[in-house]
Design an enzyme around this catalytic site. Structure first.
Site, PDB file in Angstrom:
ATOM      1  N   ASN A  91       0.844  -1.199   0.000  1.00 44.87           N
ATOM      2  CA  ASN A  91       0.000   0.000   0.000  1.00 44.87           C
ATOM      3  C   ASN A  91       0.875   1.243   0.000  1.00 44.87           C
ATOM      4  O   ASN A  91       2.108   1.149  -0.025  1.00 44.87           O
ATOM      5  CB  ASN A  91      -0.960  -0.028   1.193  1.00 44.87           C
ATOM      6  CG  ASN A  91      -0.196  -0.078   2.507  1.00 44.87           C
ATOM      7  OD1 ASN A  91       0.521   0.848   2.850  1.00 44.87           O
ATOM      8  ND2 ASN A  91      -0.318  -1.198   3.231  1.00 44.87           N
ATOM      9  N   ASP A 128      -4.255 -10.202  13.033  1.00 48.35           N
ATOM     10  CA  ASP A 128      -4.396  -8.802  13.446  1.00 48.35           C
ATOM     11  C   ASP A 128      -3.454  -8.529  14.620  1.00 48.35           C
ATOM     12  O   ASP A 128      -3.656  -9.042  15.728  1.00 48.35           O
ATOM     13  CB  ASP A 128      -5.850  -8.493  13.830  1.00 48.35           C
ATOM     14  CG  ASP A 128      -6.057  -6.984  13.927  1.00 48.35           C
ATOM     15  OD1 ASP A 128      -5.359  -6.338  14.725  1.00 48.35           O
ATOM     16  OD2 ASP A 128      -6.901  -6.449  13.183  1.00 48.35           O
TER      17      ASP A 128
HETATM   18  O1  PMT Z   1       2.894   6.023   6.597  1.00 48.15           O
HETATM   19  P1  PMT Z   1       2.312   7.344   6.132  1.00 48.15           P
HETATM   20  O2  PMT Z   1       2.481   7.560   4.660  1.00 48.15           O
HETATM   21  O3  PMT Z   1       2.815   8.505   6.968  1.00 48.15           O
HETATM   22  O4  PMT Z   1       0.724   7.271   6.355  1.00 48.15           O
HETATM   23  C1  PMT Z   1       0.204   7.193   7.651  1.00 48.15           C
HETATM   24  C2  PMT Z   1      -1.015   6.260   7.704  1.00 48.15           C
HETATM   25  C3  PMT Z   1      -2.144   6.824   6.873  1.00 48.15           C
HETATM   26  C4  PMT Z   1      -0.619   4.848   7.206  1.00 48.15           C
HETATM   27  C5  PMT Z   1      -1.415   6.167   9.234  1.00 48.15           C
HETATM   28  O5  PMT Z   1      -1.710   7.446   9.727  1.00 48.15           O
HETATM   29  C6  PMT Z   1      -2.593   5.261   9.455  1.00 48.15           C
HETATM   30  O6  PMT Z   1      -3.746   5.652   9.350  1.00 48.15           O
HETATM   31  N1  PMT Z   1      -2.292   3.976   9.797  1.00 48.15           N
HETATM   32  C7  PMT Z   1      -3.303   2.892   9.925  1.00 48.15           C
HETATM   33  C8  PMT Z   1      -3.511   2.250   8.596  1.00 48.15           C
HETATM   34  C9  PMT Z   1      -4.432   1.055   8.664  1.00 48.15           C
HETATM   35  O7  PMT Z   1      -4.039  -0.005   8.241  1.00 48.15           O
HETATM   36  O8  PMT Z   1      -5.604   1.261   9.236  1.00 48.15           O
HETATM   37  P2  PMT Z   1      -6.760   0.133   9.394  1.00 48.15           P
HETATM   38  O9  PMT Z   1      -7.972   0.927   9.706  1.00 48.15           O
HETATM   39  O10 PMT Z   1      -6.785  -0.765   8.195  1.00 48.15           O
HETATM   40  O11 PMT Z   1      -6.287  -0.715  10.634  1.00 48.15           O
HETATM   41  C10 PMT Z   1      -6.724  -0.451  11.963  1.00 48.15           C
HETATM   42  C11 PMT Z   1      -5.613  -0.664  12.967  1.00 48.15           C
HETATM   43  O12 PMT Z   1      -5.272  -2.052  13.055  1.00 48.15           O
HETATM   44  C12 PMT Z   1      -4.337   0.065  12.640  1.00 48.15           C
HETATM   45  O13 PMT Z   1      -3.831   0.567  13.853  1.00 48.15           O
HETATM   46  C13 PMT Z   1      -3.429  -1.026  12.081  1.00 48.15           C
HETATM   47  O14 PMT Z   1      -2.032  -0.763  12.344  1.00 48.15           O
HETATM   48  C14 PMT Z   1      -3.903  -2.246  12.854  1.00 48.15           C
HETATM   49  N2  PMT Z   1      -3.733  -3.528  12.146  1.00 48.15           N
HETATM   50  C15 PMT Z   1      -4.410  -3.763  10.982  1.00 48.15           C
HETATM   51  C16 PMT Z   1      -4.273  -5.002  10.358  1.00 48.15           C
HETATM   52  C17 PMT Z   1      -3.430  -5.996  10.952  1.00 48.15           C
HETATM   53  N3  PMT Z   1      -3.263  -7.182  10.385  1.00 48.15           N
HETATM   54  N4  PMT Z   1      -2.799  -5.735  12.093  1.00 48.15           N
HETATM   55  C18 PMT Z   1      -2.926  -4.514  12.701  1.00 48.15           C
HETATM   56  O15 PMT Z   1      -2.319  -4.275  13.755  1.00 48.15           O
END
Ligand code: PMT
Length: 400
Positions: A210, A306
């Protein structure tokens, strides 16, 4: 104890009549326990001799971007990384304009571009120059980028005029610098942050990933280190260099990130999940490069583990902060992730808009927790990270 105790200060002295006051500033900084490296512009050397700064700082003075000897000892990149804070005092109108435009044709400007440390500017100039629309505009832009200003004070000026433009008093500059280190809010805490994207292999040369650059997560690591935490950064592939005094573990895939986090999570007090972890991986990556044929290709994807949810499921979980990257229903989706993943706090991040979120220098967050929320207005990721760390420190102290 002073907030600047043991802090590493790069003091940039530019060419104005107030340059002599920077000598007193070096003394005040050292009295507060800071280590000081002085950088002088060519113009500054017309006002004060470098030996005076050398004597007061007990360090060689840096003047030349392309000085082979200095590059061998402490070059501009090393100085930029060494600094906990960069102070520009006095800052001339010319230097501010150059800083605003991102010039990098001398040591002082290059260093400001290369550092991730906070930059504090103490302007000093004729009152009319300070009030000129160009300087007003430059100041506004620099502030938006997260550069902090102290002064100028108003009063009698060397040019015989009276008004705003005098460099702030050394004691006020020291106080403003100290305020950027909020008394070690996270001193004694261990914080782990994930950052960047993950890559899920399709074959030995192709992957699914991504747009995450890692900038947000690295800024959080930097802000937490500035706040006194011991910081572990678990990073997917990025082009960024590790912030100073941060322990970085580099990983590629979601599986590797999971293992790296789980190996130490029971020893951390705070966990911040900023990484954009892949939700799916290819079930059976090819061992050899896939050959092109004229048929469509179906890949079977299987969910990754996760990481965040596994962290909060530990018997004694750390204070857990998640991110929610959403293109729609931002707050509603973030609130449901806060509940579902049993988080202490979540940073709702609108993505899919130019200039925010993925791979941008700025961001805007809505930070939510049970019973509260705070909007962090659009600013550089460094500024947003410091604000977020302030909230984390507050909330996790009140949970303890
Ligand atoms: O890296 P940059 O270019 O500076 O951009 C920053 C960002 C947009 C990536 C950052 O600010 C951000 O929003 N990060 C979270 C991205 C994400 O994957 O969000 P999500 O809504 O899909 O996931 C929710 C949470 O679960 C997140 O904290 C993620 O780290 C966590 N997760 C998700 C999937 C997984 N398998 N394990 C996780 O821990």
């Amino acid at each position: 104890m002073s907030r600047l105790n043991k802090k590493r200060v790069v003091l940039i002295v530019t060419g104005g009549i107030a340059a002599y006051k920077a000598l007193e500033l070096v003394r005040c900084l050292r009295d507060d326990g800071a280590a000081v490296n002085v950088v002088m512009t060519a113009a500054a050397e017309h006002f004060v001799g470098r030996l005076s700064f050398q004597a007061l700082s007990s360090e060689p003075v840096h003047t030349d971007l392309l000085d082979a000897r200095a590059e061998g000892a402490m070059g501009h990149i090393e100085l930029a990384r060494w600094a906990d804070i960069v102070i520009v005092a006095p800052a001339t109108a010319d230097f501010m304009a150059r800083l605003r435009h991102g010039l990098a044709d001398d040591l002082a400007t290059t260093l400001c571009l290369a550092t991730v440390a906070p930059i504090l500017v103490a302007p000093a100039m004729n009152r009319q120059m300070w009030l000129n629309a160009a300087t007003v505009d430059n100041t506004a832009v620099l502030k938006i980028r997260g550069i902090v200003f102290v002064g100028p004070d108003a009063g009698a000026q060397a040019c015989g005029e009276t008004g705003p433009g005098r460099m702030a008093l050394p004691a006020d500059i020291v106080a403003a610098a100290g305020a950027l280190f909020p008394a070690g809010m996270l001193a004694g805490r261990r914080l782990m942050v994930t950052a960047g994207p993950t890559r899920e292999a399709i074959d030995p040369v192709r992957y699914i990933s991504n747009k995450s650059s890692g900038k947000m997560g690295y800024a959080i690591a930097q802000a937490a280190a500035e706040a006194g935490a011991e910081v572990i950064l678990v990073s997917g592939p990025t082009r960024l260099s590790s912030p100073v005094r941060v322990h970085r573990t580099a990983v590629i895939s979601a599986d590797e990130m999971y293992d790296a986090v789980m190996a130490v999570v029971d020893d951390v007090d705070i966990f911040v999940a900023c990484a954009a972890v892949a939700d799916y991986r290819v079930e059976a990556p090819a061992q050899q490069k896939r050959k092109k044929d004229n048929h469509s290709l179906n890949l079977t994807l299987t969910p990754t583990r996760d990481i965040l949810q596994s962290v909060t499921a530990r018997p004694t979980p750390p204070f857990a902060v998640g991110f929610a990257a959403e293109t729609e229903d931002l707050l509603q989706n973030a609130r449901s992730k806060l509940e579902r993943k049993s988080l202490d706090m979540i940073a709702a991040n609108q993505v899919g808009i130019e200039g925010l979120g993925f791979d941008s220098n700025d961001n805007e967050l809505y930070v939510l927790w049970k019973g509260g929320e705070q909007h962090l207005a659009k600013a550089s990721k460094d500024v947003i990270a410091r604000q977020l760390i302030g909230l984390v420190a507050d909330r996790c102290h009140s949970r303890a």
